[in-house]
Design a protein around this motif. Structure first.
Motif, PDB file in Angstrom:
ATOM      1  N   SER A  57       0.806  -1.225   0.000  1.00  0.00           N
ATOM      2  CA  SER A  57       0.000   0.000   0.000  1.00  0.00           C
ATOM      3  C   SER A  57       0.837   1.272   0.000  1.00  0.00           C
ATOM      4  CB  SER A  57      -0.912   0.018   1.229  1.00  0.00           C
ATOM      5  OG  SER A  57      -1.781  -1.071   1.186  1.00  0.00           O
ATOM      6  N   ILE A  58       2.119   1.146   0.166  1.00  0.00           N
ATOM      7  CA  ILE A  58       2.986   2.331   0.142  1.00  0.00           C
ATOM      8  C   ILE A  58       3.438   2.620  -1.286  1.00  0.00           C
ATOM      9  CG2 ILE A  58       5.138   3.358   0.978  1.00  0.00           C
ATOM     10  CD1 ILE A  58       4.791   1.634   3.513  1.00  0.00           C
ATOM     11  N   CYS A  59       4.035   1.629  -1.942  1.00  0.00           N
ATOM     12  CA  CYS A  59       4.551   1.850  -3.295  1.00  0.00           C
ATOM     13  C   CYS A  59       3.556   1.432  -4.383  1.00  0.00           C
ATOM     14  CB  CYS A  59       5.865   1.119  -3.496  1.00  0.00           C
ATOM     15  SG  CYS A  59       5.728  -0.684  -3.527  1.00  0.00           S
ATOM     16  N   LEU A  60       2.499   0.748  -3.983  1.00  0.00           N
ATOM     17  CA  LEU A  60       1.441   0.275  -4.891  1.00  0.00           C
ATOM     18  C   LEU A  60       1.935  -0.748  -5.913  1.00  0.00           C
ATOM     19  CD1 LEU A  60      -0.432   3.637  -5.460  1.00  0.00           C
ATOM     20  CD2 LEU A  60      -0.908   1.867  -3.774  1.00  0.00           C
ATOM     21  N   SER A  61       3.049  -1.407  -5.615  1.00  0.00           N
ATOM     22  CA  SER A  61       3.558  -2.492  -6.462  1.00  0.00           C
ATOM     23  C   SER A  61       3.059  -3.816  -5.930  1.00  0.00           C
ATOM     24  CB  SER A  61       5.089  -2.505  -6.464  1.00  0.00           C
ATOM     25  OG  SER A  61       5.594  -1.325  -6.999  1.00  0.00           O
ATOM     26  N   GLU A  62       2.829  -4.752  -6.845  1.00  0.00           N
ATOM     27  CA  GLU A  62       2.380  -6.075  -6.431  1.00  0.00           C
ATOM     28  C   GLU A  62       3.509  -6.818  -5.736  1.00  0.00           C
ATOM     29  OE1 GLU A  62       0.582  -8.390  -9.485  1.00  0.00           O
ATOM     30  OE2 GLU A  62      -0.845  -6.810 -10.022  1.00  0.00           O
ATOM     31  N   PHE A  63       3.127  -7.648  -4.760  1.00  0.00           N
ATOM     32  CA  PHE A  63       4.100  -8.510  -4.107  1.00  0.00           C
ATOM     33  C   PHE A  63       4.466  -9.634  -5.060  1.00  0.00           C
ATOM     34  CE2 PHE A  63       1.988  -6.875  -0.184  1.00  0.00           C
ATOM     35  CZ  PHE A  63       3.111  -6.319   0.399  1.00  0.00           C
ATOM     36  N   GLU A  64       5.739  -9.950  -5.115  1.00  0.00           N
ATOM     37  CA  GLU A  64       6.207 -11.059  -5.946  1.00  0.00           C
ATOM     38  C   GLU A  64       6.978 -12.031  -5.072  1.00  0.00           C
ATOM     39  OE1 GLU A  64       8.262  -9.803  -9.423  1.00  0.00           O
ATOM     40  OE2 GLU A  64       6.786  -8.245  -9.878  1.00  0.00           O
ATOM     41  N   GLN A  65       7.080 -13.246  -5.562  1.00  0.00           N
ATOM     42  CA  GLN A  65       7.780 -14.288  -4.816  1.00  0.00           C
ATOM     43  C   GLN A  65       9.214 -13.837  -4.521  1.00  0.00           C
ATOM     44  OE1 GLN A  65       7.850 -18.093  -6.714  1.00  0.00           O
ATOM     45  NE2 GLN A  65       9.171 -18.993  -5.170  1.00  0.00           N
ATOM     46  N   GLY A  66       9.629 -14.017  -3.265  1.00  0.00           N
ATOM     47  CA  GLY A  66      10.980 -13.659  -2.844  1.00  0.00           C
ATOM     48  C   GLY A  66      11.137 -12.242  -2.345  1.00  0.00           C
ATOM     49  N   ASP A  67      10.122 -11.394  -2.520  1.00  0.00           N
ATOM     50  CA  ASP A  67      10.202 -10.032  -1.991  1.00  0.00           C
ATOM     51  C   ASP A  67      10.324 -10.070  -0.479  1.00  0.00           C
ATOM     52  OD1 ASP A  67       9.929  -8.910  -4.494  1.00  0.00           O
ATOM     53  OD2 ASP A  67       7.871  -8.199  -4.200  1.00  0.00           O
ATOM     54  N   GLU A  68      11.121  -9.158   0.055  1.00  0.00           N
ATOM     55  CA  GLU A  68      11.204  -9.035   1.505  1.00  0.00           C
ATOM     56  C   GLU A  68      10.011  -8.214   1.977  1.00  0.00           C
ATOM     57  OE1 GLU A  68      14.914  -8.002   3.419  1.00  0.00           O
ATOM     58  OE2 GLU A  68      15.983  -8.540   1.592  1.00  0.00           O
ATOM     59  N   ALA A  69       9.290  -8.754   2.937  1.00  0.00           N
ATOM     60  CA  ALA A  69       8.104  -8.084   3.449  1.00  0.00           C
ATOM     61  C   ALA A  69       8.245  -7.858   4.942  1.00  0.00           C
ATOM     62  CB  ALA A  69       6.861  -8.914   3.155  1.00  0.00           C
ATOM     63  N   MET A  70       7.414  -6.953   5.439  1.00  0.00           N
ATOM     64  CA  MET A  70       7.407  -6.637   6.858  1.00  0.00           C
ATOM     65  C   MET A  70       5.955  -6.489   7.281  1.00  0.00           C
ATOM     66  SD  MET A  70       9.370  -3.454   8.697  1.00  0.00           S
ATOM     67  CE  MET A  70      11.012  -4.118   8.838  1.00  0.00           C
ATOM     68  N   GLU A  71       5.618  -7.165   8.385  1.00  0.00           N
ATOM     69  CA  GLU A  71       4.257  -7.105   8.909  1.00  0.00           C
ATOM     70  C   GLU A  71       4.271  -6.357  10.234  1.00  0.00           C
ATOM     71  OE1 GLU A  71       0.603 -10.182   9.659  1.00  0.00           O
ATOM     72  OE2 GLU A  71       2.607 -10.843  10.264  1.00  0.00           O
ATOM     73  N   LEU A  72       3.318  -5.457  10.380  1.00  0.00           N
ATOM     74  CA  LEU A  72       3.166  -4.771  11.660  1.00  0.00           C
ATOM     75  C   LEU A  72       2.435  -5.706  12.614  1.00  0.00           C
ATOM     76  CD1 LEU A  72       2.214  -1.228  10.358  1.00  0.00           C
ATOM     77  CD2 LEU A  72       4.363  -1.922  11.412  1.00  0.00           C
ATOM     78  N   VAL A  73       2.997  -5.940  13.775  1.00  0.00           N
ATOM     79  CA  VAL A  73       2.487  -6.924  14.723  1.00  0.00           C
ATOM     80  C   VAL A  73       1.088  -6.562  15.222  1.00  0.00           C
ATOM     81  CG1 VAL A  73       2.897  -7.971  16.983  1.00  0.00           C
ATOM     82  CG2 VAL A  73       4.809  -7.600  15.422  1.00  0.00           C
ATOM     83  N   ASP A  74       0.854  -5.303  15.541  1.00  0.00           N
ATOM     84  CA  ASP A  74      -0.423  -4.906  16.136  1.00  0.00           C
ATOM     85  C   ASP A  74      -1.593  -5.000  15.163  1.00  0.00           C
ATOM     86  OD1 ASP A  74       0.876  -4.426  18.511  1.00  0.00           O
ATOM     87  OD2 ASP A  74       1.076  -2.270  18.167  1.00  0.00           O
ATOM     88  N   CYS A  75      -1.440  -4.471  13.956  1.00  0.00           N
ATOM     89  CA  CYS A  75      -2.574  -4.420  13.024  1.00  0.00           C
ATOM     90  C   CYS A  75      -2.511  -5.480  11.924  1.00  0.00           C
ATOM     91  CB  CYS A  75      -2.689  -3.023  12.411  1.00  0.00           C
ATOM     92  SG  CYS A  75      -1.238  -2.535  11.451  1.00  0.00           S
ATOM     93  N   ARG A  76      -1.368  -6.164  11.808  1.00  0.00           N
ATOM     94  CA  ARG A  76      -1.192  -7.268  10.862  1.00  0.00           C
ATOM     95  C   ARG A  76      -1.157  -6.814   9.397  1.00  0.00           C
ATOM     96  NH1 ARG A  76       0.442 -11.583  13.447  1.00  0.00           N
ATOM     97  NH2 ARG A  76      -0.440 -12.945  11.904  1.00  0.00           N
ATOM     98  N   HIS A  77      -0.925  -5.541   9.115  1.00  0.00           N
ATOM     99  CA  HIS A  77      -0.802  -5.067   7.738  1.00  0.00           C
ATOM    100  C   HIS A  77       0.609  -5.365   7.232  1.00  0.00           C
ATOM    101  CE1 HIS A  77      -4.279  -2.265   8.767  1.00  0.00           C
ATOM    102  NE2 HIS A  77      -4.731  -3.149   7.878  1.00  0.00           N
ATOM    103  N   VAL A  78       0.706  -5.693   5.943  1.00  0.00           N
ATOM    104  CA  VAL A  78       1.974  -6.126   5.349  1.00  0.00           C
ATOM    105  C   VAL A  78       2.385  -5.160   4.241  1.00  0.00           C
ATOM    106  CG1 VAL A  78       3.122  -7.985   4.089  1.00  0.00           C
ATOM    107  CG2 VAL A  78       1.498  -8.529   5.903  1.00  0.00           C
ATOM    108  N   PHE A  79       3.697  -4.876   4.191  1.00  0.00           N
ATOM    109  CA  PHE A  79       4.260  -3.960   3.196  1.00  0.00           C
ATOM    110  C   PHE A  79       5.617  -4.500   2.775  1.00  0.00           C
ATOM    111  CE2 PHE A  79       1.924  -1.747   6.494  1.00  0.00           C
ATOM    112  CZ  PHE A  79       0.952  -1.074   5.764  1.00  0.00           C
ATOM    113  N   HIS A  80       6.171  -3.958   1.663  1.00  0.00           N
ATOM    114  CA  HIS A  80       7.561  -4.264   1.349  1.00  0.00           C
ATOM    115  C   HIS A  80       8.411  -3.754   2.511  1.00  0.00           C
ATOM    116  CE1 HIS A  80       6.329  -4.261  -3.051  1.00  0.00           C
ATOM    117  NE2 HIS A  80       6.927  -5.439  -2.882  1.00  0.00           N
ATOM    118  N   ARG A  81       9.434  -4.497   2.841  1.00  0.00           N
ATOM    119  CA  ARG A  81      10.277  -4.121   3.981  1.00  0.00           C
ATOM    120  C   ARG A  81      10.901  -2.738   3.784  1.00  0.00           C
ATOM    121  NH1 ARG A  81      15.507  -7.296   6.463  1.00  0.00           N
ATOM    122  NH2 ARG A  81      15.978  -5.706   7.987  1.00  0.00           N
TER     123      ARG A  81
END
Length: 161
Positions: free
Chosen positions: A73-97
């Motif tokens: 939701s930050i860069c608006l690029s699709e997630f692809e296999q092998g991308d490094e991601a980061m999840e916020l623990v409290d709200c569980r939203h995921v973004f590129h790291r």
């Protein structure tokens, strides 16, 4: 005897030159180094504290074959296999790291989607203040240039020394 007195007079001249010329310059250099190191330690301390809070509030992972999330939701690029991601623990939203790290360090210390707090406001203010101090500390750079010029025998026309 005359040779000994000449040698002592020469050593007195060397000592006098050291005390008058070199010692004040070395003391100025030492003072400048202490000031610069003090500010660097302060910045490193706040940066470490900020990073440790972010690390406690997030989890890192690599995107697998079938990601549950469509896009960052930050860069608006699709997630692809092998991308490094980061999840916020409290709200569980995921973004590129890299996107989330940049968001948290440079923009806001909240989730980009739901605005839940990731880093407390007091810590964010101190971190950004220390960061701005480091980026805009022109007086230290100016003093360093003046001091190095004086140490190399140049004259100083700024009036500091």
């Amino acid at each position: 005897m005359r040779a000994l007195s000449n040698m002592l007079a020469f050593s007195d001249e060397i000592l006098a030159d050291f005390m008058v010329e070199l010692l004040p310059k070395l003391l100025r250099l030492l003072l400048l180094a202490i000031c610069i190191l003090s500010k660097q330690c302060k910045h490193i301390s706040w940066s470490y504290r900020y990073s440790s809070i972010i690390n406690k509030k997030t989890s890192n992972f690599a995107i697998s074959n079938r990601p549950n999330w469509k896009e960052c939701s930050i860069c608006l690029s699709e997630f692809e296999q092998g991308d490094e991601a980061m999840e916020l623990v409290d709200c569980r939203h995921v973004f590129h790291r890299s996107c989330l790290e940049k968001w948290l360090r440079c923009h806001l210390a909240t989730c980009p989607l739901c605005r839940s707090v990731v880093v407390p406001d007091a810590v964010v203010r101190e971190y950004h203040r220390a960061r701005m101090d480091r980026e805009s500390d022109g007086i230290q750079k100016e003093l360093a240039l003046v001091l190095f010029k004086v140490l190399h025998g140049g004259s100083c026309r700024h009036g500091f020394f």
